[in-house]
Design a protein around this motif. Structure first.
Motif, PDB file in Angstrom:
ATOM      1  N   HIS A  69       0.946  -1.059   0.085  1.00  0.00           N
ATOM      2  CA  HIS A  69       0.067  -0.047  -0.137  1.00  0.00           C
ATOM      3  C   HIS A  69       0.851   1.283   0.186  1.00  0.00           C
ATOM      4  O   HIS A  69       0.898   1.958   0.826  1.00  0.00           O
ATOM      5  N   ARG A 128       2.313   7.389  10.195  1.00  0.00           N
ATOM      6  CA  ARG A 128       1.360   7.265  11.636  1.00  0.00           C
ATOM      7  C   ARG A 128       2.467   6.918  12.642  1.00  0.00           C
ATOM      8  O   ARG A 128       2.186   6.017  13.394  1.00  0.00           O
ATOM      9  N   TYR A 147      -4.163  -1.950  18.163  1.00  0.00           N
ATOM     10  CA  TYR A 147      -4.480  -1.407  16.578  1.00  0.00           C
ATOM     11  C   TYR A 147      -5.925  -1.356  16.513  1.00  0.00           C
ATOM     12  O   TYR A 147      -6.419  -0.448  15.928  1.00  0.00           O
ATOM     13  N   TYR A 181      -6.922   4.318   0.566  1.00  0.00           N
ATOM     14  CA  TYR A 181      -6.599   5.261   1.405  1.00  0.00           C
ATOM     15  C   TYR A 181      -7.338   6.550   0.915  1.00  0.00           C
ATOM     16  O   TYR A 181      -7.161   7.732   1.245  1.00  0.00           O
ATOM     17  N   HIS A 189     -11.602  -1.035   2.054  1.00  0.00           N
ATOM     18  CA  HIS A 189     -10.522  -1.273   3.190  1.00  0.00           C
ATOM     19  C   HIS A 189     -11.074  -0.785   4.596  1.00  0.00           C
ATOM     20  O   HIS A 189     -10.777  -1.207   5.473  1.00  0.00           O
ATOM     21  N   HIS A 214      -7.617  -9.529   1.815  1.00  0.00           N
ATOM     22  CA  HIS A 214      -6.805  -9.353   3.110  1.00  0.00           C
ATOM     23  C   HIS A 214      -7.680 -10.451   4.029  1.00  0.00           C
ATOM     24  O   HIS A 214      -8.602 -10.083   4.493  1.00  0.00           O
ATOM     25  N   HIS A 266      -2.148 -12.904   4.536  1.00  0.00           N
ATOM     26  CA  HIS A 266      -2.122 -12.972   6.145  1.00  0.00           C
ATOM     27  C   HIS A 266      -2.238 -14.383   6.610  1.00  0.00           C
ATOM     28  O   HIS A 266      -1.412 -14.886   6.913  1.00  0.00           O
ATOM     29  N   ASP A 288       3.750  -5.815   2.524  1.00  0.00           N
ATOM     30  CA  ASP A 288       2.556  -5.052   2.901  1.00  0.00           C
ATOM     31  C   ASP A 288       3.084  -3.621   3.567  1.00  0.00           C
ATOM     32  O   ASP A 288       2.293  -2.980   4.263  1.00  0.00           O
TER      33      ASP A 288
END
Ligand code: DI6
Ligand code: FE
Length: 410
Positions: free
Chosen positions: A75, A82, A95, A145, A178, A243, A266, A318
């Motif tokens: 991505h 962040r 998270y 995003y 997303h 994902h 994942h 990732d």
């Protein structure tokens, strides 16, 4: 006679062809490669090289060659970062808590919506260059995003431009599903309809989409919601990726198998039934050790089961600002060994042959006659060293489509 008219010959090399089913690494020592029109025209032991002519012959002093590396899940186009959230997490916030409080992915959405296309390019270029400097010639880049029409299209255009500007193959993946944007709070099904009716059709119309992905997770979308997006992808004949089962078992592996996804990524919490279905669907399992490390996860993906079931295993960075601020494919390889116990050969296959499969590209990922001459040149004594050193870059050169990538030529 004609067919041995080559553009370039590489001699005095050892080649890890990564051909499946051969010996370890598919390797051929004391080899040579003939390249014509950007493809491998001939490859084998130097002693067997047929009579040929070549514009250029380069002797590489016993260097090891591998297929150029492929990062099949990133991505890497986004605004802001962040680091502050990461600091908060290190102090104890999780998270999922941050995501539920409107931070996490949503803070990157706000930043990305406020970033122009040219700025996105400027911000993303160093991340892409970090990958190419380690021998990556093909990168997948996801949207996701923006979560609105303009920003999703802007991200995809920026991704495409990056590939053109830096001479690497960029495969773009639409990840509108997303997160739920604030304008659709409480109305996830309306957002899914908006993606299917407005955003994805526009992105396809502008030829910006190679595949469609979704985040199937309790903090994102349900399997039923993602299935709608996948049905829409199928109506455009686009392959899907997912994902799947990263933080919880949300039926992701089953969903990926049902749509014959190119990849299910994942899989830490995938159920055994889901894995068995994956085995029958030709789907590649993409493991993402950067996210596992940064989230301080404790349950590793089911590597032994994937092997038993013959599910192909790929590895990727990732690269993203929240869970995997990782711009190193070599780090992903090394971590896959240390954290997931993949063998060095599985790690290398995971960023070459199997990563190509995870992107649906059959013209690369191995070094064989007829494949693209995307070739990485390494100063190592054996290809296992590529999954051993963390932070040492042994890349000596990179050929993309048979031509030198000028920023890393031998
Ligand atoms: N990939 C993703 O898209 C999410 N996790 C992952 O491994 C979250 C990305 C983010 O937090 O920005
Ligand atoms: Fe991801």
């Amino acid at each position: 006679m004609r067919e041995n008219d080559w553009d370039r010959v590489l001699t005095d090399v050892n080649v890890a062809t990564m051909e499946a089913g051969g010996g370890a690494y598919g390797s051929i020592e004391n080899a040579a490669i003939g390249i014509r029109n950007g493809n491998i025209a001939w490859l084998g032991p130097a002693a067997d090289m047929p009579p040929h002519s070549a514009v250029e012959t380069r002797s590489l002093g016993g260097r090891w060659l591998t297929p150029a590396l492929i990062d099949c899940h990133t991505h890497l186009v986004f605004g802001g970062n962040r680091a502050a959230e990461f600091e908060t997490r290190l102090k104890g916030a999780t998270y999922e808590q941050i995501a539920r409080d409107g931070g996490g992915i949503m803070s990157t959405v706000t930043a990305t919506r406020g970033t122009s296309e040219e700025e996105l390019l400027q911000l993303s270029a160093p991340r892409l260059r970090a990958l190419t400097r380690e021998g990556v010639a093909t990168v997948e880049i996801k949207s996701g995003y923006g979560l609105d029409l303009d920003t999703e299209l802007r991200m995809l255009r920026a991704a495409r431009s990056l590939g053109e500007r830096y001479g690497v193959t960029v495969r773009t993946t639409f990840l509108g599903a997303h997160a739920l944007p604030m304008e659709f709070r409480g109305r996830p099904d309306d957002y899914i309809d908006y993606l299917c009716d407005v955003v994805l059709p526009a992105a396809v119309e502008q030829n910006l989409v190679d595949a469609v992905d979704g985040y199937c997770e309790r903090i994102a979308f349900t399997a039923a919601q993602i299935a709608k997006v996948f049905e829409c992808a199928a109506s455009f004949n686009l392959p899907v990726k997912l994902h799947a089962d990263q933080l919880s078992d949300g039926g992701g592996a089953e969903l990926a198998a049902r749509f014959r996804a190119l990849s299910a990524d994942h899989l830490e919490y995938a159920s055994d039934a889901g894995l068995r279905l994956l085995a029958g669907s030709g789907t590649v399992a993409v493991l993402l050790p950067g996210a596992f490390l940064v989230l301080r996860e404790t349950l590793p993906p089911p590597v032994r089961r994937l092997r038993e079931l013959n599910v192909p295993i790929a590895i990727a960075t990732d690269c993203n600002p929240g869970t995997s601020p990782v711009c190193s494919i070599r780090a992903a390889m090394v971590l896959s060994g240390s954290l997931f116990r993949l063998t060095p050969e599985e790690c290398l296959a995971g960023v070459t042959r199997e990563a190509a499969r995870a992107l649906g590209l059959d013209d690369r990922g191995t070094l064989l006659p007829g494949k693209r001459a995307d070739i990485a040149i390494w100063n190592v004594g054996h290809p296992r060293e590529l999954s051993y050193w963390l932070g040492l870059n042994e890349l000596e050169g990179l050929l993309i489509n048979g031509a030198d990538d000028p920023s890393c030529s031998a």
